[in-house]
Design a protein around this motif. Structure first.
Motif, mmCIF file in Angstrom:
data_model
loop_
_atom_site.group_PDB
_atom_site.id
_atom_site.type_symbol
_atom_site.label_atom_id
_atom_site.label_comp_id
_atom_site.label_asym_id
_atom_site.label_seq_id
_atom_site.Cartn_x
_atom_site.Cartn_y
_atom_site.Cartn_z
ATOM 1 N N LEU A 116 0.828 -1.207 0.000
ATOM 2 C CA LEU A 116 0.000 0.000 0.000
ATOM 3 C C LEU A 116 0.862 1.255 0.000
ATOM 4 N N THR A 117 1.993 1.197 0.691
ATOM 5 C CA THR A 117 2.918 2.332 0.678
ATOM 6 C C THR A 117 3.478 2.527 -0.725
ATOM 7 N N ASP A 118 3.837 1.409 -1.361
ATOM 8 C CA ASP A 118 4.347 1.477 -2.731
ATOM 9 C C ASP A 118 3.291 2.063 -3.684
ATOM 10 N N LEU A 119 2.057 1.583 -3.549
ATOM 11 C CA LEU A 119 0.989 2.083 -4.421
ATOM 12 C C LEU A 119 0.768 3.577 -4.205
ATOM 13 N N ASP A 120 0.847 3.986 -2.937
ATOM 14 C CA ASP A 120 0.583 5.382 -2.616
ATOM 15 C C ASP A 120 1.617 6.328 -3.238
ATOM 16 N N SER A 121 2.820 5.795 -3.511
ATOM 17 C CA SER A 121 3.840 6.642 -4.113
ATOM 18 C C SER A 121 3.472 7.007 -5.543
ATOM 19 N N ARG A 122 2.679 6.165 -6.176
ATOM 20 C CA ARG A 122 2.237 6.466 -7.549
ATOM 21 C C ARG A 122 0.767 6.883 -7.614
ATOM 22 N N HIS A 123 0.002 6.488 -6.625
ATOM 23 C CA HIS A 123 -1.432 6.796 -6.601
ATOM 24 C C HIS A 123 -1.732 7.472 -5.269
ATOM 25 N N GLY A 124 -1.243 8.701 -5.161
ATOM 26 C CA GLY A 124 -1.317 9.425 -3.896
ATOM 27 C C GLY A 124 -2.740 9.533 -3.364
ATOM 28 N N GLY A 125 -2.897 9.195 -2.082
ATOM 29 C CA GLY A 125 -4.215 9.292 -1.457
ATOM 30 C C GLY A 125 -4.901 7.954 -1.302
ATOM 31 N N LEU A 126 -4.468 6.985 -2.088
ATOM 32 C CA LEU A 126 -5.122 5.672 -2.064
ATOM 33 C C LEU A 126 -4.995 5.009 -0.684
ATOM 34 N N ARG A 127 -3.775 5.068 -0.146
ATOM 35 C CA ARG A 127 -3.531 4.390 1.131
ATOM 36 C C ARG A 127 -4.430 4.935 2.237
ATOM 37 N N ALA A 128 -4.617 6.246 2.239
ATOM 38 C CA ALA A 128 -5.414 6.865 3.304
ATOM 39 C C ALA A 128 -6.881 6.424 3.259
ATOM 40 N N ARG A 129 -7.321 5.935 2.101
ATOM 41 C CA ARG A 129 -8.696 5.438 2.005
ATOM 42 C C ARG A 129 -8.810 4.032 2.573
ATOM 43 N N LEU A 130 -7.678 3.384 2.795
ATOM 44 C CA LEU A 130 -7.685 1.984 3.230
ATOM 45 C C LEU A 130 -7.163 1.801 4.649
ATOM 46 N N VAL A 131 -6.319 2.716 5.061
ATOM 47 C CA VAL A 131 -5.646 2.589 6.360
ATOM 48 C C VAL A 131 -5.987 3.805 7.203
ATOM 49 N N THR A 132 -6.313 3.573 8.460
ATOM 50 C CA THR A 132 -6.684 4.684 9.343
ATOM 51 C C THR A 132 -5.452 5.432 9.827
ATOM 52 N N ASP A 133 -5.691 6.564 10.461
ATOM 53 C CA ASP A 133 -4.584 7.329 11.046
ATOM 54 C C ASP A 133 -3.846 6.502 12.094
ATOM 55 N N ALA A 134 -4.588 5.573 12.705
ATOM 56 C CA ALA A 134 -3.972 4.720 13.723
ATOM 57 C C ALA A 134 -3.135 3.598 13.101
ATOM 58 N N GLY A 135 -3.161 3.520 11.768
ATOM 59 C CA GLY A 135 -2.303 2.552 11.091
ATOM 60 C C GLY A 135 -2.881 1.159 10.973
ATOM 61 N N VAL A 136 -4.206 1.043 11.011
ATOM 62 C CA VAL A 136 -4.833 -0.269 10.795
ATOM 63 C C VAL A 136 -5.786 -0.165 9.610
ATOM 64 N N LEU A 137 -6.117 -1.312 9.045
ATOM 65 C CA LEU A 137 -7.056 -1.317 7.919
ATOM 66 C C LEU A 137 -8.409 -0.803 8.370
ATOM 67 N N HIS A 138 -9.042 0.001 7.527
ATOM 68 C CA HIS A 138 -10.402 0.436 7.827
ATOM 69 C C HIS A 138 -11.313 -0.784 8.005
ATOM 70 N N ARG A 139 -12.164 -0.690 8.973
ATOM 71 C CA ARG A 139 -13.093 -1.784 9.275
ATOM 72 C C ARG A 139 -13.987 -2.113 8.067
ATOM 73 N N PHE A 140 -14.374 -1.106 7.302
ATOM 74 C CA PHE A 140 -15.341 -1.357 6.239
ATOM 75 C C PHE A 140 -14.731 -1.344 4.843
ATOM 76 N N VAL A 141 -13.479 -1.784 4.787
ATOM 77 C CA VAL A 141 -12.853 -2.073 3.498
ATOM 78 C C VAL A 141 -12.402 -3.521 3.554
ATOM 79 N N ASN A 142 -12.761 -4.282 2.551
ATOM 80 C CA ASN A 142 -12.309 -5.675 2.492
ATOM 81 C C ASN A 142 -11.122 -5.764 1.543
ATOM 82 N N VAL A 143 -10.046 -6.390 2.027
ATOM 83 C CA VAL A 143 -8.878 -6.612 1.177
ATOM 84 C C VAL A 143 -8.600 -8.109 1.185
ATOM 85 N N TYR A 144 -8.364 -8.633 0.009
ATOM 86 C CA TYR A 144 -8.124 -10.067 -0.132
ATOM 87 C C TYR A 144 -6.783 -10.295 -0.807
#
Lengths: 162, 122
Positions: free
Chosen positions: B32-60
């Motif tokens: 996700l960090t790698d993706l965010d370097s090219r797709h800025g903002g993406l990581r913040a939609r998936l990971v909270t400020d506390a550094g955990v995955l958002h409860r209502f995003v499913n990642v497989y």
């Protein structure tokens, strides 16, 4: 406007009645880009709640993959409200993650009648749209239009601070 | 190493409309960090400020929900396929729903700030 076959509406209502008083949820898939719902997929409500629904994450993946493989998209995402009106709650709006979908709500609070309404939910903005029920079994060209009640002023069903 | 990542419609604004992008990383967090370097903002939609995955995003990862693989610590290998799907959830809401949210997920469950119930009991 949402145009949907009567047999699909009947199946959605039957699902909502079957799961009442828990909320029921599901999808109607259709060919990508056609805005036509054709394949009804009742989903499990993993929350099994009277006031909340959530797709099971593994079923979600399986169904979304299947749609991808068939070149389909989720044309309709539906759920029921079992004690309140068929209008998106604040929770519904906050979680709406498919901007291309019609969000169909069915209220089963009345035992004998269903309230069925459809909405677009994009970037937190709710727009109601007419529902056109198509009676394909009788005559594909005979179309009946229903406008299920226009939205009243905002009704807030959430708990207040007390 | 290349990992294929499937992006849901609602997040394609971050990928220039692309449905599938490629990234690299030994763990989901790295990816996700790698993706965010090219797709800025993406990581913040998936990971909270506390550094955990958002409860209502499913990642497989492939066919597994990452919640069962260590979430952001989930190990990735070359050729893996990662799928992101926003949870489909909602409902009439109320105290029962708040309880359902609280009891359903991981201890790290995070309700998006916009829906944090005003009366939730923690």
């Amino acid at each position: 406007m949402l145009s949907i076959d009567r047999s699909i509406i009947d199946a959605i209502v039957a699902h909502a009645r079957r799961d009442h008083p828990d909320e029921a949820c599901g999808v109607v898939a259709g060919p990508a880009g056609r805005d036509t719902p054709t394949r009804h997929i009742p989903m499990e409500n993993a929350a099994r709640s009277m006031t909340f629904y959530e797709f099971d994450s593994m079923e979600h993946l399986r169904v979304w993959r299947e749609m991808d493989d068939r070149d389909e998209e989720p044309v309709v995402i539906y759920h029921s409200h079992t004690a309140t009106e068929a209008y998106p709650s604040r929770t519904d709006v906050a979680f709406a993650g498919e901007p291309g979908a019609h969000y169909l709500l069915v209220s089963t609070r009345e035992p004998d009648t269903e309230e069925i309404r459809s909405f677009r939910i994009v970037d937190g903005v709710v727009t109601e749209e007419p529902v056109e029920i198509v009676d394909a079994a009788v005559d594909p060209h005979a179309v009946q239009s229903y406008m299920f009640g226009q939205s009243p002023a905002t009704v807030d069903y959430e708990c207040s601070d007390r | 190493m290349a990992i294929e990542v499937r992006i849901p419609t609602i997040l394609r604004t971050y990928t220039g409309g692309a449905k599938v992008v490629e990234g690299a990383g030994d763990t989901l967090g790295d990816l996700l960090t790698d993706l965010d370097s090219r797709h800025g903002g993406l990581r913040a939609r998936l990971v909270t400020d506390a550094g955990v995955l958002h409860r209502f995003v499913n990642v497989y990862v492939n066919d597994e929900d990452v919640r069962f693989l260590g979430a952001l610590d989930a190990k990735l290998n070359d050729g893996d396929s990662v799928t992101i799907l926003p949870a489909v959830a909602g409902g009439a809401f109320g105290f029962a729903a708040a309880a359902a949210i609280a009891s359903h997920g991981a201890a790290a469950a995070v309700v998006p700030p916009s829906v944090t119930p005003r009366a939730v009991v923690r």
